[in-house]
Structure formats: structure tokens, C-alpha cells
Design a protein around this motif. Structure first.
Motif, PDB file in Angstrom:
ATOM      1  N   ASP A 107       0.816  -1.219   0.000  1.00  0.00           N
ATOM      2  CA  ASP A 107       0.000   0.000   0.000  1.00  0.00           C
ATOM      3  C   ASP A 107       0.849   1.269   0.000  1.00  0.00           C
ATOM      4  OD1 ASP A 107      -2.237  -1.585   0.047  1.00  0.00           O
ATOM      5  OD2 ASP A 107      -2.535  -1.429   2.217  1.00  0.00           O
ATOM      6  N   ASP A 108       2.101   1.141   0.430  1.00  0.00           N
ATOM      7  CA  ASP A 108       2.986   2.303   0.499  1.00  0.00           C
ATOM      8  C   ASP A 108       3.885   2.423  -0.723  1.00  0.00           C
ATOM      9  OD1 ASP A 108       1.946   2.823   3.010  1.00  0.00           O
ATOM     10  OD2 ASP A 108       3.491   1.664   4.031  1.00  0.00           O
ATOM     11  N   SER A 109       3.716   1.517  -1.686  1.00  0.00           N
ATOM     12  CA  SER A 109       4.610   1.498  -2.845  1.00  0.00           C
ATOM     13  C   SER A 109       4.438   2.744  -3.710  1.00  0.00           C
ATOM     14  CB  SER A 109       4.345   0.261  -3.700  1.00  0.00           C
ATOM     15  OG  SER A 109       5.117   0.278  -4.877  1.00  0.00           O
ATOM     16  N   ARG A 110       5.538   3.284  -4.169  1.00  0.00           N
ATOM     17  CA  ARG A 110       5.527   4.449  -5.055  1.00  0.00           C
ATOM     18  C   ARG A 110       5.980   4.071  -6.461  1.00  0.00           C
ATOM     19  NH1 ARG A 110       8.060   9.240  -1.149  1.00  0.00           N
ATOM     20  NH2 ARG A 110       6.455   9.103   0.490  1.00  0.00           N
ATOM     21  N   THR A 111       6.008   2.763  -6.738  1.00  0.00           N
ATOM     22  CA  THR A 111       6.409   2.296  -8.061  1.00  0.00           C
ATOM     23  C   THR A 111       5.318   1.427  -8.668  1.00  0.00           C
ATOM     24  OG1 THR A 111       7.500   0.313  -7.191  1.00  0.00           O
ATOM     25  CG2 THR A 111       8.847   2.304  -7.411  1.00  0.00           C
ATOM     26  N   THR A 112       5.417   1.231  -9.975  1.00  0.00           N
ATOM     27  CA  THR A 112       4.512   0.324 -10.673  1.00  0.00           C
ATOM     28  C   THR A 112       5.271  -0.246 -11.868  1.00  0.00           C
ATOM     29  OG1 THR A 112       2.309   0.095 -11.648  1.00  0.00           O
ATOM     30  CG2 THR A 112       3.561   2.073 -12.221  1.00  0.00           C
ATOM     31  N   THR A 113       4.699  -1.232 -12.522  1.00  0.00           N
ATOM     32  CA  THR A 113       5.345  -1.821 -13.696  1.00  0.00           C
ATOM     33  C   THR A 113       4.615  -1.397 -14.960  1.00  0.00           C
ATOM     34  OG1 THR A 113       4.013  -3.840 -13.485  1.00  0.00           O
ATOM     35  CG2 THR A 113       6.168  -3.823 -12.419  1.00  0.00           C
ATOM     36  N   ILE A 114       5.377  -1.301 -16.044  1.00  0.00           N
ATOM     37  CA  ILE A 114       4.804  -0.938 -17.327  1.00  0.00           C
ATOM     38  C   ILE A 114       5.560  -1.701 -18.407  1.00  0.00           C
ATOM     39  CG2 ILE A 114       6.326   1.043 -17.709  1.00  0.00           C
ATOM     40  CD1 ILE A 114       3.826   2.515 -18.808  1.00  0.00           C
ATOM     41  N   VAL A 115       4.853  -2.105 -19.461  1.00  0.00           N
ATOM     42  CA  VAL A 115       5.449  -2.885 -20.543  1.00  0.00           C
ATOM     43  C   VAL A 115       5.747  -1.967 -21.723  1.00  0.00           C
ATOM     44  CG1 VAL A 115       5.088  -4.779 -22.170  1.00  0.00           C
ATOM     45  CG2 VAL A 115       4.274  -4.987 -19.811  1.00  0.00           C
ATOM     46  N   ILE A 116       6.965  -2.073 -22.249  1.00  0.00           N
ATOM     47  CA  ILE A 116       7.358  -1.274 -23.409  1.00  0.00           C
ATOM     48  C   ILE A 116       8.006  -2.181 -24.445  1.00  0.00           C
ATOM     49  CG2 ILE A 116       7.767   0.762 -21.971  1.00  0.00           C
ATOM     50  CD1 ILE A 116      10.819   0.190 -22.575  1.00  0.00           C
ATOM     51  N   GLU A 117       8.164  -1.666 -25.653  1.00  0.00           N
ATOM     52  CA  GLU A 117       8.916  -2.359 -26.688  1.00  0.00           C
ATOM     53  C   GLU A 117      10.197  -1.584 -26.943  1.00  0.00           C
ATOM     54  OE1 GLU A 117       6.628  -2.962 -30.189  1.00  0.00           O
ATOM     55  OE2 GLU A 117       5.538  -4.664 -29.369  1.00  0.00           O
ATOM     56  N   SER A 118      11.326  -2.243 -26.765  1.00  0.00           N
ATOM     57  CA  SER A 118      12.611  -1.598 -26.998  1.00  0.00           C
ATOM     58  C   SER A 118      12.941  -1.698 -28.486  1.00  0.00           C
ATOM     59  CB  SER A 118      13.712  -2.271 -26.165  1.00  0.00           C
ATOM     60  OG  SER A 118      14.957  -1.659 -26.399  1.00  0.00           O
ATOM     61  N   SER A 119      12.979  -0.574 -29.156  1.00  0.00           N
ATOM     62  CA  SER A 119      13.158  -0.562 -30.609  1.00  0.00           C
ATOM     63  C   SER A 119      14.551  -1.007 -31.035  1.00  0.00           C
ATOM     64  CB  SER A 119      12.890   0.854 -31.150  1.00  0.00           C
ATOM     65  OG  SER A 119      13.800   1.782 -30.569  1.00  0.00           O
ATOM     66  N   THR A 120      15.494  -0.981 -30.116  1.00  0.00           N
ATOM     67  CA  THR A 120      16.872  -1.357 -30.459  1.00  0.00           C
ATOM     68  C   THR A 120      17.257  -2.719 -29.898  1.00  0.00           C
ATOM     69  OG1 THR A 120      17.664  -0.153 -28.509  1.00  0.00           O
ATOM     70  CG2 THR A 120      17.648   1.032 -30.602  1.00  0.00           C
ATOM     71  N   GLY A 121      16.267  -3.491 -29.450  1.00  0.00           N
ATOM     72  CA  GLY A 121      16.595  -4.778 -28.840  1.00  0.00           C
ATOM     73  C   GLY A 121      17.123  -4.595 -27.431  1.00  0.00           C
ATOM     74  N   ILE A 122      17.573  -5.686 -26.859  1.00  0.00           N
ATOM     75  CA  ILE A 122      18.050  -5.664 -25.487  1.00  0.00           C
ATOM     76  C   ILE A 122      19.533  -6.026 -25.457  1.00  0.00           C
ATOM     77  CG2 ILE A 122      17.814  -6.675 -23.189  1.00  0.00           C
ATOM     78  CD1 ILE A 122      15.501  -4.950 -23.972  1.00  0.00           C
ATOM     79  N   PRO A 123      20.383  -5.191 -24.873  1.00  0.00           N
ATOM     80  CA  PRO A 123      21.815  -5.518 -24.779  1.00  0.00           C
ATOM     81  C   PRO A 123      22.041  -6.805 -23.986  1.00  0.00           C
ATOM     82  CG  PRO A 123      21.426  -3.202 -24.271  1.00  0.00           C
ATOM     83  CD  PRO A 123      20.088  -3.860 -24.318  1.00  0.00           C
ATOM     84  N   ALA A 124      23.106  -7.501 -24.310  1.00  0.00           N
ATOM     85  CA  ALA A 124      23.443  -8.728 -23.588  1.00  0.00           C
ATOM     86  C   ALA A 124      23.638  -8.431 -22.107  1.00  0.00           C
ATOM     87  CB  ALA A 124      24.715  -9.332 -24.179  1.00  0.00           C
ATOM     88  N   GLY A 125      23.157  -9.323 -21.284  1.00  0.00           N
ATOM     89  CA  GLY A 125      23.317  -9.159 -19.850  1.00  0.00           C
ATOM     90  C   GLY A 125      22.162  -8.478 -19.158  1.00  0.00           C
ATOM     91  N   VAL A 126      21.261  -7.891 -19.931  1.00  0.00           N
ATOM     92  CA  VAL A 126      20.083  -7.270 -19.326  1.00  0.00           C
ATOM     93  C   VAL A 126      19.059  -8.352 -19.032  1.00  0.00           C
ATOM     94  CG1 VAL A 126      18.162  -5.683 -19.678  1.00  0.00           C
ATOM     95  CG2 VAL A 126      20.446  -5.037 -20.425  1.00  0.00           C
TER      96      VAL A 126
END
Length: 206
Positions: A107-126
């Protein structure tokens, strides 16, 4: 007179002797207490997997380990300290002892999750738990050309990565990130406006 003087000196010698014994006994007791405390273990919670900031936690996410923390015991969570309805206030690494400040009430959280599309792909290790920056390249007025990229949200955590497969392997990668609630409007505005979004590991350049 000589008899009384000797008696006085003997009295004070006895007092000093007794005080010396008391100091030696206190020193021995102090050393014993330090050694005893250093060897005393306390049951503490340890993460059994990487737990991402904002993720709900349960007893199954932890194991109980016996550790000798001494005076630092109060800074970490014991099994009885875990409550229902808690989330990770920051990312916990697999095998990390759980600090008191690492969990918070949902109830005290100040964050949330959101889904996006990374146009450049994902770097290795992420992967889940990686701290990244979210960059955007907004579309210009012609609706086809992207402008100069800039940071949209800094210092956010990856919650999940969904790699494209098969014929869709060349498509953008879908990423779920944990962001402050104050930044949700800006991220949604960038998505709906067609801006090109990219996930960049902290310390890397876009």
C-alpha cells in the motif's frame, strides 16, 4: 608512629591489589562476552532468487540461514518479521540477506510496472533485476523521422524480458520495467505518440 604508617601503607596496598583483581576480572569478562557474541548465530532471511523492485514477496522466496551478525542483527529481517502484503522496495540479489529497508508494504509502494517495446533490442546481460535507463527518440512533425534520443526515465529496474522467437526474431523486444508512479504519465505519452524507446544499461551510452 612508625607502626601506624606501615599499617596505612599496607591498607592502601591491599586496596590497590583488590582493584587490580577487579580490573583483571572485568577485562576477562569483556573478552569472553565479545568472543561469545561473535560466535552466536541468529536465524535470518536470505533471498533464494532475484527479487525485482516492486515485486510481491512470499515465504517461498526466502530461506532461513543461521548467521553471526552481532550488533547488526537488527538491520536484517528474521523469519518472524516477514508479513503478508509486502513487496521488494529495491531489487534483492539471489543469495542476499534481506535488510529491513528492502521490504515495504504494498500500500505504500511508489512504483509500478509498465510494458514497453525496446526498438533497439536488449543488450546482452540485461535481465530481471538489471538497473537501466529508458531512452526515447520522439517522432518529428513529419511522423516518420525520429528526433535526437534523450533519457526519459533514469535508474529503473527490469522486471521481465520477453525475447521474440521464430519469424518475429527481428521485431522489437518487449520489456517490463519498474518505474516511479510519478513517471507513468510521461512514459505512456511517449508510447502513444509513437516515440522510439530503448532500454540502456546504467553506465552505457545510447
Amino acid at each position: 608512629m612508625t607502626f601506624h604508617s606501615r599499617s596505612g601503607r599496607a591498607f592502601w596496598s591491599d586496596i590497590r591489589f583488590v582493584i587490580g583483581l577487579i580490573l583483571v576480572a572485568a577485562s576477562i569478562a569483556g573478552v569472553w562476552l565479545i568472543v561469545s557474541s561473535a560466535g552466536r548465530t541468529t536465524p535470518m532471511l536470505q533471498a533464494t532468487r532475484t527479487i525485482v523492485q516492486g515485486e510481491a514477496v512470499a515465504a517461498a522466496d526466502f530461506q532461513v540461514v543461521e548467521v553471526a551478525l552481532g550488533a547488526l542483527s537488527d538491520d536484517y529481517l528474521a523469519p518472524q518479521d516477514l508479513r503478508t502484503g509486502q513487496i521488494a522496495a529495491r531489487t534483492l540479489a539471489d543469495g542476499e540477506l534481506v535488510p529491513v529497508a528492502a521490504l515495504a508494504d504494498a500500500d505504500d509502494s511508489r512504483t509500478t510496472t509498465i510494458v514497453i517495446e525496446s526498438s533497439t533490442g536488449i543488450p546482452a546481460g540485461v535481465e530481471a533485476g538489471t538497473v537501466v535507463e529508458l531512452w526515447q527518440a520522439p517522432l518529428l512533425e513529419d511522423g516518420r523521422t525520429a528526433g535526437a534520443p534523450r533519457i526519459l526515465v533514469a535508474d529503473v529496474s527490469v522486471s521481465a524480458v520477453v525475447e521474440p522467437e521464430g519469424m518475429l526474431a527481428a521485431a522489437a523486444t518487449t520489456v517490463e520495467i519498474v518505474i516511479p508512479r510519478d513517471d507513468v504519465a510521461d512514459v505512456l505519452a511517449a508510447i502513444t505518440s509513437g516515440a522510439l524507446l530503448s532500454v540502456v544499461p546504467m553506465g552505457a551510452s545510447s
